[in-house]
Design a protein around this motif. Structure first.
Motif, PDB file in Angstrom:
ATOM      1  N   LEU A 459       3.893  16.360  15.857  1.00 48.36           N
ATOM      2  CA  LEU A 459       3.606  15.764  16.913  1.00 48.36           C
ATOM      3  C   LEU A 459       2.925  14.521  17.175  1.00 48.36           C
ATOM      4  CD1 LEU A 459       1.698  19.513  17.994  1.00 48.36           C
ATOM      5  CD2 LEU A 459       4.142  18.229  18.691  1.00 48.36           C
ATOM      6  N   TYR A 460       2.323  14.232  15.808  1.00 45.57           N
ATOM      7  CA  TYR A 460       1.433  12.927  15.912  1.00 45.57           C
ATOM      8  C   TYR A 460       1.299  12.683  14.426  1.00 45.57           C
ATOM      9  CZ  TYR A 460      -2.916  10.195  16.043  1.00 45.57           C
ATOM     10  OH  TYR A 460      -3.904   9.198  15.810  1.00 45.57           O
ATOM     11  N   ILE A 461       2.061  11.290  14.204  1.00 44.68           N
ATOM     12  CA  ILE A 461       1.679  10.710  12.967  1.00 44.68           C
ATOM     13  C   ILE A 461       0.543   9.810  12.701  1.00 44.68           C
ATOM     14  CG2 ILE A 461       2.598   9.297  10.893  1.00 44.68           C
ATOM     15  CD1 ILE A 461       5.235  10.169  12.154  1.00 44.68           C
ATOM     16  N   PRO A 462      -0.706  10.126  11.983  1.00 42.49           N
ATOM     17  CA  PRO A 462      -1.870   9.267  12.127  1.00 42.49           C
ATOM     18  C   PRO A 462      -1.639   7.582  11.784  1.00 42.49           C
ATOM     19  CG  PRO A 462      -2.430  11.395  10.862  1.00 42.49           C
ATOM     20  CD  PRO A 462      -0.836  11.270  11.070  1.00 42.49           C
ATOM     21  N   PRO A 463      -2.039   6.788  12.569  1.00 43.78           N
ATOM     22  CA  PRO A 463      -1.858   5.601  12.375  1.00 43.78           C
ATOM     23  C   PRO A 463      -1.779   5.080  10.821  1.00 43.78           C
ATOM     24  CG  PRO A 463      -3.184   5.718  14.372  1.00 43.78           C
ATOM     25  CD  PRO A 463      -2.786   7.209  13.522  1.00 43.78           C
ATOM     26  N   PRO A 464      -2.954   5.336  10.018  1.00 45.64           N
ATOM     27  CA  PRO A 464      -3.216   4.930   8.825  1.00 45.64           C
ATOM     28  C   PRO A 464      -2.014   5.379   8.103  1.00 45.64           C
ATOM     29  CG  PRO A 464      -5.090   6.052   9.359  1.00 45.64           C
ATOM     30  CD  PRO A 464      -4.071   6.443  10.319  1.00 45.64           C
ATOM     31  N   LEU A 465      -1.332   6.637   7.982  1.00 45.87           N
ATOM     32  CA  LEU A 465      -0.257   7.196   7.516  1.00 45.87           C
ATOM     33  C   LEU A 465       0.845   6.555   7.783  1.00 45.87           C
ATOM     34  CD1 LEU A 465       0.777   9.321   5.324  1.00 45.87           C
ATOM     35  CD2 LEU A 465       1.250  10.693   7.546  1.00 45.87           C
ATOM     36  N   GLU A 466       1.029   6.115   8.986  1.00 49.74           N
ATOM     37  CA  GLU A 466       2.393   5.570   9.448  1.00 49.74           C
ATOM     38  C   GLU A 466       2.308   4.148   8.955  1.00 49.74           C
ATOM     39  OE1 GLU A 466       4.316   6.010  12.674  1.00 49.74           O
ATOM     40  OE2 GLU A 466       5.389   4.296  12.408  1.00 49.74           O
ATOM     41  N   LEU A 467       1.221   3.464   8.884  1.00 52.74           N
ATOM     42  CA  LEU A 467       1.017   1.890   8.510  1.00 52.74           C
ATOM     43  C   LEU A 467       1.429   1.959   6.874  1.00 52.74           C
ATOM     44  CD1 LEU A 467       0.439  -0.720   8.920  1.00 52.74           C
ATOM     45  CD2 LEU A 467      -2.114  -0.485   8.192  1.00 52.74           C
ATOM     46  N   LEU A 468       1.154   3.128   5.850  1.00 55.33           N
ATOM     47  CA  LEU A 468       1.316   3.093   4.751  1.00 55.33           C
ATOM     48  C   LEU A 468       2.815   3.243   4.536  1.00 55.33           C
ATOM     49  CD1 LEU A 468       0.025   3.397   1.581  1.00 55.33           C
ATOM     50  CD2 LEU A 468      -0.236   6.044   2.231  1.00 55.33           C
ATOM     51  N   LEU A 469       3.501   4.503   5.348  1.00 53.21           N
ATOM     52  CA  LEU A 469       4.813   4.623   4.885  1.00 53.21           C
ATOM     53  C   LEU A 469       5.256   3.212   5.131  1.00 53.21           C
ATOM     54  CD1 LEU A 469       4.798   8.239   6.650  1.00 53.21           C
ATOM     55  CD2 LEU A 469       5.070   7.656   4.269  1.00 53.21           C
ATOM     56  N   ARG A 470       5.249   2.565   6.321  1.00 49.39           N
ATOM     57  CA  ARG A 470       5.752   1.471   6.723  1.00 49.39           C
ATOM     58  C   ARG A 470       5.581   0.419   5.508  1.00 49.39           C
ATOM     59  NH1 ARG A 470       9.506   2.229  10.692  1.00 49.39           N
ATOM     60  NH2 ARG A 470       8.538   3.583  12.147  1.00 49.39           N
ATOM     61  N   GLU A 471       4.571   0.325   5.057  1.00 50.51           N
ATOM     62  CA  GLU A 471       4.451  -0.570   3.782  1.00 50.51           C
ATOM     63  C   GLU A 471       5.300  -0.166   2.761  1.00 50.51           C
ATOM     64  OE1 GLU A 471       0.408  -1.043   2.578  1.00 50.51           O
ATOM     65  OE2 GLU A 471      -0.412  -1.954   4.527  1.00 50.51           O
ATOM     66  N   ALA A 472       5.044   0.972   2.487  1.00 54.94           N
ATOM     67  CA  ALA A 472       5.976   1.468   1.355  1.00 54.94           C
ATOM     68  C   ALA A 472       7.499   1.134   1.473  1.00 54.94           C
ATOM     69  CB  ALA A 472       5.856   2.968   0.896  1.00 54.94           C
ATOM     70  N   ALA A 473       7.908   1.480   2.602  1.00 49.71           N
ATOM     71  CA  ALA A 473       9.419   1.156   2.851  1.00 49.71           C
ATOM     72  C   ALA A 473       9.846  -0.319   2.882  1.00 49.71           C
ATOM     73  CB  ALA A 473       9.603   1.598   4.295  1.00 49.71           C
ATOM     74  N   ALA A 474       8.667  -1.116   3.348  1.00 52.18           N
ATOM     75  CA  ALA A 474       8.979  -2.436   3.091  1.00 52.18           C
ATOM     76  C   ALA A 474       9.052  -3.104   1.549  1.00 52.18           C
ATOM     77  CB  ALA A 474       8.054  -3.345   3.875  1.00 52.18           C
ATOM     78  N   PHE A 475       8.052  -2.468   0.858  1.00 49.97           N
ATOM     79  CA  PHE A 475       7.929  -2.675  -0.499  1.00 49.97           C
ATOM     80  C   PHE A 475       9.335  -2.346  -1.161  1.00 49.97           C
ATOM     81  CE2 PHE A 475       6.859  -1.315  -4.677  1.00 49.97           C
ATOM     82  CZ  PHE A 475       6.488  -2.284  -5.282  1.00 49.97           C
ATOM     83  N   LEU A 476       9.758  -1.170  -1.014  1.00 52.23           N
ATOM     84  CA  LEU A 476      10.996  -0.832  -1.398  1.00 52.23           C
ATOM     85  C   LEU A 476      12.110  -1.600  -1.107  1.00 52.23           C
ATOM     86  CD1 LEU A 476      12.104   1.662  -3.018  1.00 52.23           C
ATOM     87  CD2 LEU A 476      12.451   2.744  -0.923  1.00 52.23           C
ATOM     88  N   GLU A 477      12.091  -2.124   0.081  1.00 50.69           N
ATOM     89  CA  GLU A 477      13.410  -3.216   0.541  1.00 50.69           C
ATOM     90  C   GLU A 477      12.957  -4.573  -0.171  1.00 50.69           C
ATOM     91  OE1 GLU A 477      12.984  -2.115   4.715  1.00 50.69           O
ATOM     92  OE2 GLU A 477      15.188  -1.709   4.514  1.00 50.69           O
ATOM     93  N   GLY A 478      12.102  -4.699  -0.772  1.00 48.55           N
ATOM     94  CA  GLY A 478      11.901  -6.061  -1.595  1.00 48.55           C
ATOM     95  C   GLY A 478      11.005  -7.144  -0.960  1.00 48.55           C
ATOM     96  N   GLN A 479      10.338  -6.589   0.346  1.00 53.97           N
ATOM     97  CA  GLN A 479       9.508  -7.658   0.800  1.00 53.97           C
ATOM     98  C   GLN A 479       8.067  -7.347   0.087  1.00 53.97           C
ATOM     99  OE1 GLN A 479       9.536  -6.364   4.949  1.00 53.97           O
ATOM    100  NE2 GLN A 479      11.999  -6.310   4.795  1.00 53.97           N
ATOM    101  N   ARG A 480       7.972  -8.287  -0.983  1.00 56.85           N
ATOM    102  CA  ARG A 480       6.705  -7.992  -1.708  1.00 56.85           C
ATOM    103  C   ARG A 480       5.465  -9.033  -1.326  1.00 56.85           C
ATOM    104  NH1 ARG A 480       7.566  -5.821  -6.658  1.00 56.85           N
ATOM    105  NH2 ARG A 480       6.744  -7.795  -8.269  1.00 56.85           N
TER     106      ARG A 480
END
Lengths: 480, 212
Positions: A459-480
């Protein structure tokens, strides 16, 4: 800080080993679980200072944060459940069990933090070894068989991963660099690595760590191990350990991606293919599956497949896959623990004997049913959101065939799993089921909490978690 | 450097001993001897010998040559039969497969893009051949103890390849790998002990109850 994360569970493990009372020892588990979760929450959200050790062998990056958070939360939920379970099973000594659970937690933490692929291998192999006695907790011929298969297949898989790691180091040596297994150095020099060795390294590492993840066709240990293991161990394997193995696969994928476009495309193709193959394999074995714990094992094979497909597709599917990692782990917690409750009361885990669970033990059966709906991707639960994200990204990237097969397989799994689950929960309970065991607060509250989190994430993804997941996805795609 | 190739050939010959002999004790000895040779090899591969190398050599020889055989002997003390009971393929065929695998490893290694300083060495083919032998033993033998020996051969093969990569594995990590291996064999020994108590023999034929 970085050492504390690893050492803390080890210290508690030593303490549990020192306690002589079989009755009081399990209560140290929640202490260890809570302490570790508090440390992890601080390291992930509480501090902006980089968490790392000397020479940066241990470093907490965004991807590691996600894995660490998932396994630590899951461990905490399991540790709440453990004292009640072990008091029901007071016939078995639990000293080794408790100490190994905490050691496993320490080793999974080591894997999440490792930026040296050799060290990561050491942690990964150690998790295999400490979980073997956990699987053998029931000390009967069936659990013996499961433990043997797990130990041997797991060790061989992991041995291939070591050979793969060596090939990776050699790809640097061949290119005239100093041979290294340091992740960051490998990323920095990725474009110079010798392509044939890198290619071979990827295949071996994918097969090796894929065995630990339980991707088909290297999954053969999984139904046996999950079928015979206590519910807590099943949860930690299906939600924690497999996530760590997934992290290992992601590390090698990152190196391939940094090396060249062709290498990255090759890695992605293999991942999509193996992912679909795992889903298909799992679907076949879930239809008409009579053993509901083995069914959960095949469900785990399926979801590991979904994770690697998400990475293979790329783009927003990577975010979807990481979110799915969180959802899968929590939902597996609900399923394994509630299935364990049902198994204990009925003394059986095949649908021939287990019927009418809703009538006999409404809460556990209700949670089992809800867990089934969640894991198969029904709204409004978390896995629906993550699977939907992956499917949308698949179609958006033009992979219509992959997307189509993915949806068909999800459908088959839903029908196959549904048939088994409904047989368990519906109907009238057989008369011979003992009346003395029942749902208690202690065996249901942790599961309910887990289910609550699965619902919340839908229903709702807490913003800190959302941010963390976005960061991790970006990290994985090589945006370091 | 002069002794490197003869030692590697000896290690390769021990692969065939492990495949060809029937008595478990003889396979244990072959694998142990191979472990000792691998430990000593490290002395010849490294150009300058420092304290770290010596410690590693001692630990390797101690574990692979003496530790593991002792653990396995301990695990076997209650198991009755000395001989392999009906392997999936007989010793002659496994020898043949071993020979084919070793030949293929030689051919394959000559096509691999090796670094210049390694092209004339037997290390890579010996490593691949040993990995192959280990996998062969693992998959075709039914006794739990022989499967562990296959696993040890597999690890020996990987260790051989690792000899080429001195800098990649820091000392602590290398010790960690050996410690894991030790614990692995230790745990496998315990499980074998339980199998021999639970069942009349340690053949994995007894372990076929779990299936769909």
């Amino acid at each position: 800080m970085v050492y504390l994360l690893i050492v803390f569970p080890l210290v508690v493990a030593a303490a549990t080993f020192a306690v002589t009372s079989n009755r009081w020892r399990p209560f140290l588990l929640p202490v260890g679980g809570l302490g570790h979760l508090a440390l992890v929450l601080y390291a992930v959200f509480g501090t902006t200072a980089p968490v790392h050790g000397p020479e940066e062998w241990l470093l907490l990056d965004p991807l590691g944060k996600v894995i660490l958070l998932v396994q630590s939360s899951l461990f905490f939920l399991c540790s709440l459940y453990a004292p009640a379970y072990l008091s029901i099973r007071s016939d078995r000594p639990n000293r080794v069990f408790c100490a190994n659970l905490l050691t496993m937690q320490a080793m999974m933490t080591l894997v999440s933090l490792s930026h040296h692929l050799g060290l990561m291998w050491v942690g990964m192999e150690a998790t295999t070894l400490v979980t073997a006695p956990l699987l053998y907790f029931n000390h009967n011929p069936r659990s013996l068989e499961a433990t043997w298969k797990y130990l041997l297949i797991g060790s061989v898989g992991i041995a291939l991963a070591l050979l793969g790691s060596f090939f990776l180091a050699y790809s640097g040596l061949k290119a005239g660099l100093e041979s290294t297994l340091h992740f960051d150095q490998l990323i920095d020099h990725a474009s110079e690595l010798s392509p044939p060795w890198l290619h071979a390294a990827f295949v071996l590492l994918f097969v090796g760590y894929g065995t630990k993840m339980g991707l088909a066709p290297m999954h053969t240990w999984k139904p046996d191990a999950y079928g015979e293991a206590p519910g807590i161990v099943g949860t930690l394997l299906a939600g924690g350990l497999t996530s760590c193995a997934f992290l290992a696969v992601l590390r090698i994928y990152q190196i391939c991606q940094a090396s060249s476009v062709a290498e990255a495309a090759f890695a992605r193709e293999i991942m999509i293919f193996m992912g679909l193959f795992s889903m298909a394999f799992a679907a076949v074995f879930m239809v008409r599956q009579r053993d509901f714990k083995r069914m959960l094992a095949y469900s785990s094979v399926e979801h590991m497949g979904i994770l690697v497909i998400g990475i293979g597709i790329g783009g927003n599917a990577i975010y979807g896959a990481l979110l799915h990692l969180v959802n899968n782990a929590l939902t597996k917690g609900v399923l394994f623990l509630s299935a364990g409750n049902i198994h204990r009361v009925y003394g059986s885990k095949v649908t021939d004997d287990v019927r009418g669970a809703l009538q006999r033990m409404p809460l556990s059966a209700g949670l089992f049913l809800a867990g089934f709906l969640a894991i198969t991707g029904s709204p409004p639960f978390g896995p629906f959101v993550s699977e939907f994200t992956i499917v949308t990204a698949t179609f958006a990237s033009g992979e219509f065939v992959v997307g189509g097969i993915f949806l068909v397989l999800l459908g088959i799994v839903f029908i196959g799993m549904g048939a088994t689950v409904l047989q368990v929960v519906q109907g009238n309970a057989p008369d011979h089921v003992p009346k003395d065991l029942n749902d208690t607060f202690a065996t249901c509250a942790p599961v309910l909490l887990c289910m609550g989190l699965v619902l919340l994430l839908g229903l709702y993804i807490p913003p800190p978690l959302e941010l963390l997941l976005r960061e991790a996805a970006a990290f994985l795609e090589g945006q370091r | 450097m002069v002794l490197l190739d003869p030692l590697l050939i000896l290690a390769l010959a021990l692969n065939f001993v492990a495949l060809g002999v029937g008595r478990t004790r003889a396979i244990v000895n072959a694998v142990a001897l191979q472990g000792i040779i691998l430990g000593i090899l490290a002395l010849f591969v490294h150009e300058h010998i420092d304290l770290r190398t010596i410690v590693l050599v001692l630990v390797t020889v101690g574990l692979k040559g003496f530790g593991f055989p002792a653990l396995l002997a301990h695990a076997m003390r209650e198991a009755q039969q000395e001989h392999e009971v009906k392997p999936l393929i007989d010793n002659m065929t496994s020898l043949l497969l071993g020979a084919v695998g070793t030949a293929l490893a030689m051919v394959f290694s000559s096509t691999l893009p090796l670094a210049d300083q390694h092209t004339h060495l037997l290390v890579v083919p010996a490593s691949l051949a040993t990995v192959w032998t280990g996998l062969l033993l693992l998959t075709t033998r039914k006794r739990a103890i022989t499967q562990v020996l296959g696993y040890l051969l597999l690890e020996n093969g990987i260790f051989l390849f690792g000899l080429l990569l001195l800098e990649a594995m820091p000392f602590l990590v290398e010790i960690g790998v050996l410690l894991d291996l030790f614990t692995g064999v230790f745990v496998m020994g315990i499980i074998i002990h339980h199998i021999s108590r639970e069942f009349p023999s340690i053949s994995t034929d007894h372990l076929t109850k779990l299936k769909d």
